[in-house]
Structure formats: structure tokens, C-alpha cells
Scaffold this motif. Sequence first.
Motif, mmCIF file in Angstrom:
data_model
loop_
_atom_site.group_PDB
_atom_site.id
_atom_site.type_symbol
_atom_site.label_atom_id
_atom_site.label_comp_id
_atom_site.label_asym_id
_atom_site.label_seq_id
_atom_site.Cartn_x
_atom_site.Cartn_y
_atom_site.Cartn_z
ATOM 1 N N ARG A 177 -1.033 4.786 9.079
ATOM 2 C CA ARG A 177 -1.367 6.006 8.132
ATOM 3 C C ARG A 177 -0.182 6.846 7.749
ATOM 4 N NH1 ARG A 177 -6.603 9.343 10.255
ATOM 5 N NH2 ARG A 177 -7.328 7.546 9.988
ATOM 6 N N LYS A 178 0.537 7.321 8.600
ATOM 7 C CA LYS A 178 1.616 8.185 8.272
ATOM 8 C C LYS A 178 2.691 7.561 7.802
ATOM 9 C CE LYS A 178 0.815 11.342 12.275
ATOM 10 N NZ LYS A 178 1.274 12.162 13.467
ATOM 11 N N ALA A 179 3.006 6.145 7.814
ATOM 12 C CA ALA A 179 4.113 5.627 7.195
ATOM 13 C C ALA A 179 3.671 5.602 5.581
ATOM 14 C CB ALA A 179 4.120 4.041 7.701
ATOM 15 N N ILE A 219 -6.297 -9.827 10.745
ATOM 16 C CA ILE A 219 -7.061 -9.351 9.444
ATOM 17 C C ILE A 219 -7.352 -7.921 9.849
ATOM 18 C CG2 ILE A 219 -8.876 -9.715 7.932
ATOM 19 C CD1 ILE A 219 -8.809 -12.408 8.538
ATOM 20 N N GLU A 220 -6.528 -6.610 9.790
ATOM 21 C CA GLU A 220 -6.704 -5.473 9.686
ATOM 22 C C GLU A 220 -6.293 -4.841 8.788
ATOM 23 O OE1 GLU A 220 -5.147 -4.297 13.569
ATOM 24 O OE2 GLU A 220 -6.542 -5.689 14.916
ATOM 25 N N PRO A 221 -6.839 -3.528 8.229
ATOM 26 C CA PRO A 221 -6.257 -2.587 7.146
ATOM 27 C C PRO A 221 -4.562 -2.247 7.261
ATOM 28 C CG PRO A 221 -8.298 -2.242 7.635
ATOM 29 C CD PRO A 221 -7.979 -3.032 8.886
ATOM 30 N N ASP A 222 -4.323 -2.139 8.711
ATOM 31 C CA ASP A 222 -3.141 -1.613 8.890
ATOM 32 C C ASP A 222 -1.830 -2.598 8.618
ATOM 33 O OD1 ASP A 222 -3.280 1.209 10.153
ATOM 34 O OD2 ASP A 222 -4.756 0.124 11.319
ATOM 35 N N ASN A 223 -2.299 -3.765 8.704
ATOM 36 C CA ASN A 223 -1.493 -5.043 8.395
ATOM 37 C C ASN A 223 -0.914 -5.105 6.893
ATOM 38 O OD1 ASN A 223 -1.280 -5.803 11.149
ATOM 39 N ND2 ASN A 223 -2.890 -7.267 10.784
ATOM 40 N N LEU A 224 -1.619 -4.370 6.095
ATOM 41 C CA LEU A 224 -1.418 -4.387 4.466
ATOM 42 C C LEU A 224 -0.359 -3.049 4.104
ATOM 43 C CD1 LEU A 224 -4.622 -5.336 3.198
ATOM 44 C CD2 LEU A 224 -2.851 -6.688 3.205
ATOM 45 N N TRP A 225 -0.017 -2.371 5.005
ATOM 46 C CA TRP A 225 0.906 -1.212 4.666
ATOM 47 C C TRP A 225 2.392 -1.599 3.984
ATOM 48 C CZ3 TRP A 225 6.133 -0.373 6.371
ATOM 49 C CH2 TRP A 225 6.253 -1.178 7.373
ATOM 50 N N ILE A 226 2.639 -2.656 4.438
ATOM 51 C CA ILE A 226 3.992 -3.293 3.742
ATOM 52 C C ILE A 226 3.778 -3.626 2.275
ATOM 53 C CG2 ILE A 226 3.304 -5.657 4.273
ATOM 54 C CD1 ILE A 226 6.741 -4.035 4.417
ATOM 55 N N GLY A 227 2.461 -3.755 1.862
ATOM 56 C CA GLY A 227 2.244 -4.068 0.339
ATOM 57 C C GLY A 227 2.393 -2.742 -0.288
ATOM 58 N N ILE A 228 2.329 -1.534 0.246
ATOM 59 C CA ILE A 228 2.351 -0.412 -0.245
ATOM 60 C C ILE A 228 3.874 0.163 -0.243
ATOM 61 C CG2 ILE A 228 1.712 2.121 -0.224
ATOM 62 C CD1 ILE A 228 -0.572 0.796 -1.065
ATOM 63 N N SER A 263 6.744 -1.662 -0.222
ATOM 64 C CA SER A 263 7.255 -2.689 -0.713
ATOM 65 C C SER A 263 7.246 -2.296 -2.531
ATOM 66 C CB SER A 263 7.226 -4.165 -0.695
ATOM 67 O OG SER A 263 5.799 -4.499 -0.751
ATOM 68 N N ARG A 264 6.282 -1.850 -2.766
ATOM 69 C CA ARG A 264 5.876 -1.586 -4.162
ATOM 70 C C ARG A 264 5.514 -0.107 -4.555
ATOM 71 N NH1 ARG A 264 3.965 -6.463 -6.608
ATOM 72 N NH2 ARG A 264 4.050 -5.152 -8.601
ATOM 73 N N GLN A 265 6.363 0.726 -3.675
ATOM 74 C CA GLN A 265 6.250 2.009 -3.694
ATOM 75 C C GLN A 265 6.868 2.504 -5.239
ATOM 76 O OE1 GLN A 265 8.891 4.572 -1.456
ATOM 77 N NE2 GLN A 265 9.759 2.678 -0.561
ATOM 78 N N ALA A 266 7.661 1.973 -5.839
ATOM 79 C CA ALA A 266 8.209 2.494 -6.998
ATOM 80 C C ALA A 266 7.153 2.344 -8.151
ATOM 81 C CB ALA A 266 9.166 1.545 -7.556
ATOM 82 N N ASP A 267 5.997 1.438 -7.874
ATOM 83 C CA ASP A 267 4.901 1.308 -8.772
ATOM 84 C C ASP A 267 3.781 2.325 -8.918
ATOM 85 O OD1 ASP A 267 6.479 -1.208 -9.598
ATOM 86 O OD2 ASP A 267 4.993 -2.529 -8.514
ATOM 87 N N ILE A 268 3.915 3.163 -7.812
ATOM 88 C CA ILE A 268 2.866 4.201 -7.690
ATOM 89 C C ILE A 268 3.113 5.425 -8.916
ATOM 90 C CG2 ILE A 268 2.110 6.137 -6.469
ATOM 91 C CD1 ILE A 268 2.851 4.518 -3.894
ATOM 92 N N THR A 269 2.287 5.465 -9.670
ATOM 93 C CA THR A 269 2.258 6.564 -10.738
ATOM 94 C C THR A 269 1.300 7.529 -10.487
ATOM 95 O OG1 THR A 269 0.851 4.811 -12.080
ATOM 96 C CG2 THR A 269 3.294 4.543 -12.150
ATOM 97 N N ALA A 270 1.191 8.331 -11.755
ATOM 98 C CA ALA A 270 0.103 9.369 -11.596
ATOM 99 C C ALA A 270 -1.211 8.774 -11.882
ATOM 100 C CB ALA A 270 0.625 10.368 -12.772
ATOM 101 N N ALA A 271 -1.422 7.474 -12.653
ATOM 102 C CA ALA A 271 -2.559 6.884 -12.836
ATOM 103 C C ALA A 271 -3.249 6.320 -11.518
ATOM 104 C CB ALA A 271 -2.184 5.926 -13.771
ATOM 105 N N THR A 274 2.345 -9.330 2.004
ATOM 106 C CA THR A 274 3.564 -9.494 2.739
ATOM 107 C C THR A 274 4.749 -9.712 1.859
ATOM 108 O OG1 THR A 274 2.419 -9.746 4.816
ATOM 109 C CG2 THR A 274 4.826 -10.116 4.604
ATOM 110 N N GLU A 275 4.368 -10.675 1.088
ATOM 111 C CA GLU A 275 5.612 -11.235 0.008
ATOM 112 C C GLU A 275 5.765 -10.194 -1.287
ATOM 113 O OE1 GLU A 275 4.237 -15.170 -0.840
ATOM 114 O OE2 GLU A 275 4.852 -16.032 1.075
ATOM 115 N N GLY A 276 4.903 -9.281 -1.375
ATOM 116 C CA GLY A 276 4.981 -8.381 -2.588
ATOM 117 C C GLY A 276 4.325 -8.874 -3.520
ATOM 118 N N ASN A 277 3.225 -9.958 -3.762
ATOM 119 C CA ASN A 277 2.955 -10.380 -4.950
ATOM 120 C C ASN A 277 1.598 -9.529 -5.452
ATOM 121 O OD1 ASN A 277 4.909 -12.356 -4.821
ATOM 122 N ND2 ASN A 277 3.473 -13.751 -3.476
ATOM 123 N N LEU A 278 1.236 -8.603 -4.597
ATOM 124 C CA LEU A 278 0.010 -7.817 -5.021
ATOM 125 C C LEU A 278 0.359 -6.528 -5.628
ATOM 126 C CD1 LEU A 278 -2.161 -8.177 -1.826
ATOM 127 C CD2 LEU A 278 -2.528 -9.705 -4.097
#
Length: 683
Positions: free
Chosen positions: A298-300, A263-272, A274-282, A233-237
Motif C-alpha cells: 500500500r505505501k509503495a 494470487i494476491e492483490p499485493d503481487n500486482l504493485w509492480i504493474g503500477i 513499472s508504468r508510473q509514467a502512464d498515470i495521468t489526471a484521467a 510483472t512483464e509490464g504488459n498491462l
Amino acid sequence: MWLIRYCNLSVTLVRTVKPRTFLSCVSYSGFNSRRNDLGQTTILCQDGVNIRELPLIVRKVRDVVLVCSNTGDSENDVVVKFQGSNYRNCDGCSGDDKENKNKISEKETKEIMEGLGRCSSIKNLLSLLETIPACEVTAEVALCALNKFIQLENNKSFRNLITGDTKDVNMSESGEVNFTRTAVFNQLVDVIVEGKDSAPVLGCLKILSKETFKTNVLSYRNRLCSEILVRATEGNLTIEQVCQAIKTFSDFSLGQAYEKGVIEPDNLWIGISSRQADITAANIVEVFSILPLLKKSRKAVLSVLEKRMSSIWWELRPSSPALILEYLIKADLTSKPIVSTITRWAHSSSKVLQDAGLIDILDSLLKLDHVDGQIIGALENLSARGCCVAVPPMAAMAARFCAYFRVRSPRTLTSVTDVLILHGKELPPGMVRDLMWALAFFNWEPPEAIWKVMDEILDEKFAQFPPEDILDVLLSCIILGRPPINTSRRIYTPSYLDRALISSQRGRVETIKSKLRLVDAALSVEWPQKWNDGKPILSRLEAVSIWQDGRVRRVARRVAEILNEHLDRKSDVDTKVFPGRPLPFGELHMVDVVIRSGKRVWPLNRSEQTMALLINLPEHYCKDSTVLIGPQMLRIRHLRLVGYHVVTLDYSSLSRMWVHPSAFLDYVKSRMELAFDPLPSNF
């Protein structure tokens, strides 16, 4: 001098003149697994015209009291004190010890971890931990010790299971849990959680999933999962760590441990997000792999990936597009921007695209029901370079793809004929079926050499063909005008028919029966001298009604109404007419509109002027073309053989003229002037 330190229920003796060791700081009190400062809420997130309700983790601040302090260097210094906190510092390290942890070199950490790895028993491991100063037990060292602890326990449990000793290795004679183990685990997990690096936290959560001794395992998992949620949530991952956490969360059944479902996988979407600029081809494939594990978010996450794909698509690795499409299918998602971007990549990267990669891409596009000019261009380029001829599986997949989407590609069809001629004898029956059906579907006339190869294939591999595949091959040969009569005779024997129907999959029996009647009728009509004196072997199926497309039914009635108004009274106009024997009773040979001049004669008299008007839907043509597909050409040929003058009408043209009766009638008359004449029975 000894300092006596009381910690809840137990007493620990600490020697002040020596550095405090790790075990000297261990507390035997209960482990606090649940974070009281975490809660869950939902937010409305707008992305363009889409508004989604997404889960979110929040940290409660109701226990925070602000106290002004005058002891600081500045007058504005504020000291924040937490009241009622459920956390306690169990690491036993002073401020100097914590500073020393940051000064430990990698070499020293590596030596400690190697020493832990050499331990052969739990007793040796605890003895080594007793000698290690507390300030040297970093998160990496704690993770290594925890991993070795669980590994030794699991090995001992496995040995006891083999020897028949079912007594748990961590249970005392009285049945009580070993408190030393619990205390050591608590301290190790505390060290890992309080570290700045997130990798040990994720590694610890993965290690705990391998634990066979399940005491307090939910408590450890809850503490670690809570820490991961806060860091995400704090963007540290990092992106990779968020994906790893989502996969780990989905593997755990923590619903009973957390009533609110924090503790559910859906609660971690904010980590993706907030760090969308770090998504690369790798790492973009790694992000796509978590889509099947998400539900509410899922759709978010898919929306984030759509934006990033448009920026990095040209950097994708050769194996990435096929994996991306595979994860979309698993997640039951359709994304036109992503699929279009992948087909664009395939067209621009056709020179470096691997054979297996293209086959997987085409197979996924078939499942997603997507085709565009980019993927067609990629197929054309590969066929022009001879890749399809060199790789028969690619040619077979290209043939399936083109037939499914009605894409008439001359280069691809030429490659199909070359593959059959050069490699036909070595191909499995399924590939032969796909290649032959593509030629027949587009009514592509192959070279003469292919028929010799097909005769040899059917002769040598007849028993290897499944019943439905062999019928499709025979039907393909009939559409192309060269049926293998000898092979057909082997099918219409009582023994083979029984075996074919018994061995067929449930739900496909009726389909096989209809194909058997179709092949039988086609041979009787087109080759009466060679096939049972022109009489079908199988009896004609009589049914109450056959399904007809609603579009055809509506237009056929309109055509009949207009023709009845303008034709003479001696003419008879009917809709939905089925010819008599030898043609089968089915949808393919249904006549949409029939015009008879004079008295009705049944069966048909060849001297009678009888017209069959066939309404061709868009799917009866090749894609973006006016060329009819092979089955429709077979329909026209059979109707001409039984005495009809066949007229073809385009559904799209009739629909445009629906409100213009005069233009509607003129179009029908112009098409009737171009009617196909009947064919002789021995044409």
C-alpha cells in the motif's frame, strides 16, 4: 479421408479436406490450472530513506535446456526447448491457422459475435461454434462465446429455481458433470489466455465470477490470474488494467486454491510501479481506488502517487480531489504531500470548483485533521464571491471547518450571518447548530436582525432539534449574550429532560448532562431576575476530581511557588480551585491559580481581593492569533460575575521563561496589573 486424432482419454474425428472448426479442436482431457513456473519471493525496495519489503512474482527457469543448432541462418542461433512442461497446445490450430487469426477483419469478428449473441439456447450456441473455423475464433470471439454460455446457463438455473426443479442444468441423470461443457470451457479459456490482448483475459475473469455452475471455476480463475500476474510483472498491462486486476483479485477467495498465496492483490504493485509514467489526471483516481485493497504494498503505491501528483495536479478534474481524499481515508493513510497538493489545487481552482466538491473536500480534511493557508484562502475567495451565501450547505460546512481548526475568518463569519438571516427558517436543525456555534466559538457579534430569526426558528422547529443540538444552540446564544429564555424554560421540564436522556445515544448521556448544568448555571449567573431567582434548577454535581491538562497543572504549580516566595504572608495561593454555586463543577470553570488577600471566605465575598489566574493554552486562542475563543471568554465573564479579578496568562510565554525566575515573576506581575475587575450581577 479422415484423420483420427487421439487426445488423452477421448477421440476426435477431424476432416482434413475442410477447415477445422472450433469444436473439432476441443480436447476432453483435464484442464491444467496451475502454472508450475510461477513462484513468489520478497525484495527490499529503497525509496529515499524508506526501505520496504515487498512481494514479487518470479518465473522459474530450472527446466530450460539450451541446445545449439546449426540449422539456422546464423551460426549464433540458439534454440530453447522446454522440458517437463505441464502445458499443452489445445487450440488445435496449425501455424497457418494462427497466422490467419491475425488477418481476420474487425467486420468478420463483429459478425461472428453478433451471431453468438442471437443464440437462445446452449444447443444453438454449440451448433454455431461447430460451424466456425478454428482460425476465426479470436480472443474477443471466445470471450463473447463464454459470456453467452454463462448467461444462458444462469437464465436456465433461475427458471428451474422458480419452477422448483433443483436439479442442476449441467448435471446428467447419473450425477456426473457434463464433459462437453468442461471441454468447451477449457478451449475458450485457452484461446483467451493465448491472445496478445490483455483486455479479454480481464474480461473473462470478471465473467467467470458470475457463473452459477461452479464446476472447475477455481481452475479457470487460477489459470487466468496466473496469466495476469505474468503480464503485469512483464509490464504488459496498462494502468487501468492493473487496477481492474487488483479489484478482481480482491473479490476472489483464492487462498485455498493457492497454498503459497501467489494470487494476491499485493503481487500486482509492480504493474503500477513499472508504468508510473502512464498515470495521468484521467486515471489517477482509479489508482487511488485500489489503495484500500492493498496491504503489504500500500505505501509503495502511495509513494508512486505522491510523485505523480506533483506533476499533474493542475490537470485534475473538479471531482477528482474529493475522491482522492475519500480513498485515502478508506485506506487509513495520511499523506501530507498529497493533501497539500489538493489544497493548493482548491485554492487555484476555486472559480471552477463545484459546491459539492468543496463540501466533500472540507469534510475529508476534517477527518484527516489537516488545515493550511491554501484551503483557508479558497474559503476566503468563495466567501468574497458570495458562494457561501448562495449555497447554505457550503456555509455550514465552512463554519464547522473553521470552528474545528479555530480559523477566525471574518469573510466566512459574515457569510454565516447572512445565511442565517436569509435562509435560516429553511435550514435543517443540524445546519443551524453549526452556523450558530461558529459565531459563538469566535465570539463574533452578529447583527440585531439575526436574533429575531433565531427566535422564530426555535419556536417553530423546537421539536425537530436533537437534545444535544438544541443545547449547543442555547449555549451559543449565551456566549453571544442573547439567550432565548422562553426556549430554555421548555427544556428544563421533567418531561423533556426524561425524553432527552432516554433518546440520546449511548455514551453521550454524560455530555448532555454536563451541558444541561452549564446552560442552567449560565442563565442563573447572568440573568438572575429572569431565571429561577438566580438559583440553578439542577443540582450541582459533586465529584472527587476533575481532569486537568498536565501542561496547565505543571505551570500552575510553578506560578504558585514563585508567588508564595514574593507575596506577603497574609496572601493565600492555591491551585485547581472550583468556585461555589451557582457555577457548575467542571473543567471550564476550574481556576488554575487563586490568590486571596486575608482570611479565606467561602462563598466568596465581593469586597475581598481575590484573583483568579487562568493559564491559556495555544488551543484556547484562535489560530495564529491572540484572540481567545468564545468558551474561554464565557469562562472569564462567569468568574468576574462571582467576584474574581481575572488574570490571563499565556502558556507559551511562561514556558519560554521557565528557567528565568525573575522574568517569569515580572511577566506574572505585569499581567496582574491588567486584571479584569469583577462585574456586577446585573451587568
